[in-house]
Enzyme design. Structure first.
Site, PDB file in Angstrom:
ATOM      1  N   ALA A 184       0.732  -1.259  -0.106  1.00  0.00           N
ATOM      2  CA  ALA A 184       0.034   0.124  -0.020  1.00  0.00           C
ATOM      3  C   ALA A 184       0.938   1.345  -0.042  1.00  0.00           C
ATOM      4  CB  ALA A 184      -1.033   0.107   1.180  1.00  0.00           C
TER       5      ALA A 184
ATOM      6  N   SER B 100       3.130   4.402  -6.883  1.00  0.00           N
ATOM      7  CA  SER B 100       3.532   5.122  -7.796  1.00  0.00           C
ATOM      8  C   SER B 100       4.127   4.379  -9.050  1.00  0.00           C
ATOM      9  CB  SER B 100       5.282   5.848  -7.296  1.00  0.00           C
ATOM     10  OG  SER B 100       5.868   4.745  -7.145  1.00  0.00           O
TER      11      SER B 100
ATOM     12  N   CYS C 268      -4.844  10.370  -5.589  1.00  0.00           N
ATOM     13  CA  CYS C 268      -4.516   9.899  -6.721  1.00  0.00           C
ATOM     14  C   CYS C 268      -5.725  10.549  -7.887  1.00  0.00           C
ATOM     15  CB  CYS C 268      -4.420   8.529  -7.172  1.00  0.00           C
ATOM     16  SG  CYS C 268      -5.932   7.329  -6.465  1.00  0.00           S
TER      17      CYS C 268
ATOM     18  N   GLU D 286       3.241  13.877 -12.533  1.00  0.00           N
ATOM     19  CA  GLU D 286       2.414  13.673 -11.612  1.00  0.00           C
ATOM     20  C   GLU D 286       2.978  14.700 -10.186  1.00  0.00           C
ATOM     21  OE1 GLU D 286       1.887  10.186  -9.270  1.00  0.00           O
ATOM     22  OE2 GLU D 286      -0.521  10.848  -8.953  1.00  0.00           O
TER      23      GLU D 286
END
Ligand code: NAD
Length: 518
Positions: free
Chosen positions: A169, A248, A303, A403
């Site tokens: 996670a 990621s 996200c 990002e």
């Protein structure tokens, strides 16, 4: 108070207490017990609002990870044979316990991750909804039957667990994402080896305490900690059949390839660059509020954050009003009442965000709101970045290509809806997007032509409830089956198909049949 509750209270105390100058350590969770690691390598865990070290997280040893896996293997034998209803009961109890302990879970998230308390409760709530969804797994994991596929012959399929599964996670949803993983996996009859983010392990540990109290047998879920070695252990262990990953791109591609090479099923949710497309016929007030909330909420560390806005045609005149709204957001520690934007996760992350803002300026974008030098009285050592807006951004700029994962909105312009759709579709990511309009035909065209897995129409963060699945696409996902919903159940199960022949009369075969049965 039950024994487990007492052990839980002890665990909580240990997590809060500090011995002389040394902070408390985060334990592993193996065989239903909280166990101290014997490792010599520890990771300091900082409160992002204060920079204080609040816990030390072990990089578990190979022997400890192996012990956790052995416990998962042993538990699978009995857990997979338990009745579906008894597994469902554990979820019912866990659901009630999470609700009762919502405040404590949220406090832990705010301390370790930095987000506001209200947002931290949302984090727990969105995970709780997956626990509730898991209560319906007995109906979702049903097989199929066709009677009389031939004379006296029936075929039926059984939906069965895989064995030991694993979850890896990220830091940004410390409760929700572990809850995307283990409730679905274990209610399907699997066991799970879970590795929370080394930056926010506390809420997973609290959830394990609640899982114990819900009556889940030891070894059904075990928790290890660490970074690359723990990830490699999970990718390589032959007994682990499936790996769920969220995080990621770098880690997600690596895990997808390494675990895949070892024959495992992998679902890998990765990074994003989500665009909000604003049409001039939209409800202006509502759109600008939604945009500011979705860009800067959780300090942009979602996200599904709307980190890119595309103002179409005359809607570009609304940009100054958006800046005014963003300026009003209060930057402060997550536990302080009235905070809108908390700190980002680490000093490195703050530095990276500031560098990306600077790169935008150097490449010709207009910095119309600069949050880099924000001061938060009383929290001078915290990792704060204020809401920042870069306008006149073009797709070739670094601040658009990467990002940013911070409270930074980049604004691109488009003359027409077609041009906006083209820009969104040319971006490699496909996690989420939203259009703001009051024109049904415009909305329909957008939904139809946009190549992104989760689309909002006047909804800025269109994360589906768990009866659906989280369907990010293209660069944001690798795998076949998405998290939760029917696809989540498919991911954690396999099908055995039985074809049986029971002749009404006892037939004596006089000769072996050698042709393919049809
Ligand atoms: P991260 O990849 O740094 O960490 C995620 C997990 O992978 C952690 O448990 C970490 O220990 C491990 N890890 C980190 N680097 C690794 C490497 N090089 N090799 C192997 N394992 C590694 O991610 P993060 O910073 O914790 O989370 C933020 C990222 O997660 C953002 O990119 C965000 O978009 C993404 N995210 C995606 C979704 C989604 O559903 N698509 C949801 C939440 C977050």
């Amino acid at each position: 108070m039950s024994l487990v509750r007492l052990i839980g209270a002890e665990f909580r105390l240990m997590a809060q207490r500090s011995y002389s100058s040394a902070p408390a350590t985060t334990k592993m969770f193996i065989d239903g017990k909280f166990v101290e690691s014997q490792t010599k390598e520890w990771i300091d865990l900082h409160n992002p609002a204060t920079n204080e070290v609040i816990s030390r997280v072990p990089k578990c040893t190979q022997a400890e990870m192996q012990a956790a896996l052995e416990s998962n293997k042993k538990a699978f034998k009995s857990w997979s044979q338990q009745s579906v209803l008894s597994r469902q009961q554990v979820m019912f109890k866990l659901q009630a316990l999470i609700k009762q302990n919502m405040g404590e879970l949220a406090k832990n998230i705010t301390t370790e991750q930095g987000k506001t308390l209200a947002d931290a409760e949302g984090d727990v709530l969105r995970g709780l909804q997956v626990v509730e969804h898991s209560c319906s797994i007995p109906s979702l994991a049903m097989g199929e039957t066709v009677a009389n596929v031939a004379r006296d012959m029936d075929t039926y399929s059984l939906v069965l667990p895989l064995g030991v599964t694993a979850g890896i996670a990220p830091f940004n949803f410390p409760a929700m994402i572990p809850l995307w993983m283990f409730p679905v996996a274990i209610t399907c009859g699997n066991t799970m080896l879970l590795k929370p983010s080394e930056r926010v392990p506390g809420s997973t540990m609290l959830l394990m305490e609640l899982l114990n109290e819900a009556g889940c047998p030891p070894g059904v879920v075990n928790v290890i900690h660490g970074q690359h070695d723990a990830v490699n252990f999970i990718c390589d262990a032959p007994e682990i059949k499936a790996v769920s990953f969220v995080g990621s791109d770098t880690a997600g591609k690596y895990i997808y390839e390494r675990a895949g090479r070892n024959g495992k099923r992998v679902q890998s949710n990765m990074g994003a660059k989500n665009h909000g497309v604003v049409m001039v016929d939209a409800n202006k007030e509502n759109t600008l509020n939604q945009l500011a909330g979705a860009a800067f909420g959780a300090a942009g560390q979602r996200c599904m954050a709307l980190s890119t806005a595309l103002f179409v045609g005359e809607a570009q005149q609304w940009i100054p009003d958006l800046v005014e709204r963003a300026k009003k957001l209060k930057v402060n520690a997550g536990h302080v009442a009235g905070t809108d934007v908390g700190p980002v996760i680490s000093a490195q992350s703050k530095q990276r965000i500031n560098e990306l803002i600077e790169s935008g300026v150097k490449e010709g974008a207009k910095l119309i709101l600069d949050g880099r030098n924000v001061k938060v009285p009383g929290y001078e050592a915290g990792y704060f970045v204020g809401p920042t807006i870069l306008a006149d951004v073009t797709p070739d700029m670094q601040c658009y290509k990467e990002e940013i994962f911070g409270p930074v909105l980049v604004i691109l312009n488009a003359d027409t809806l077609d041009e906006a759709i083209q820009t969104v579709n040319a971006n490699p990511y496909g996690n989420g997007t939203a259009i703001f309009t009051t024109n049904g035909a415009t909305a329909r065209k957008f939904v139809n032509e946009i190549d992104v897995g989760q689309v909002g129409v006047n909804v800025p963060i269109p994360v589906p409830l768990p009866m659906f699945s989280f369907t990010g696409t293209r660069g944001s996902f690798r795998g076949d089956h998405h998290f939760y919903g029917k696809m989540g159940v498919k991911f954690y199960t396999q099908t055995k198909t039985v074809t049986q022949l029971w002749r009404e009369t006892d037939v004596t075969h006089t000769q072996a049949a050698v042709a393919m049965p049809t």
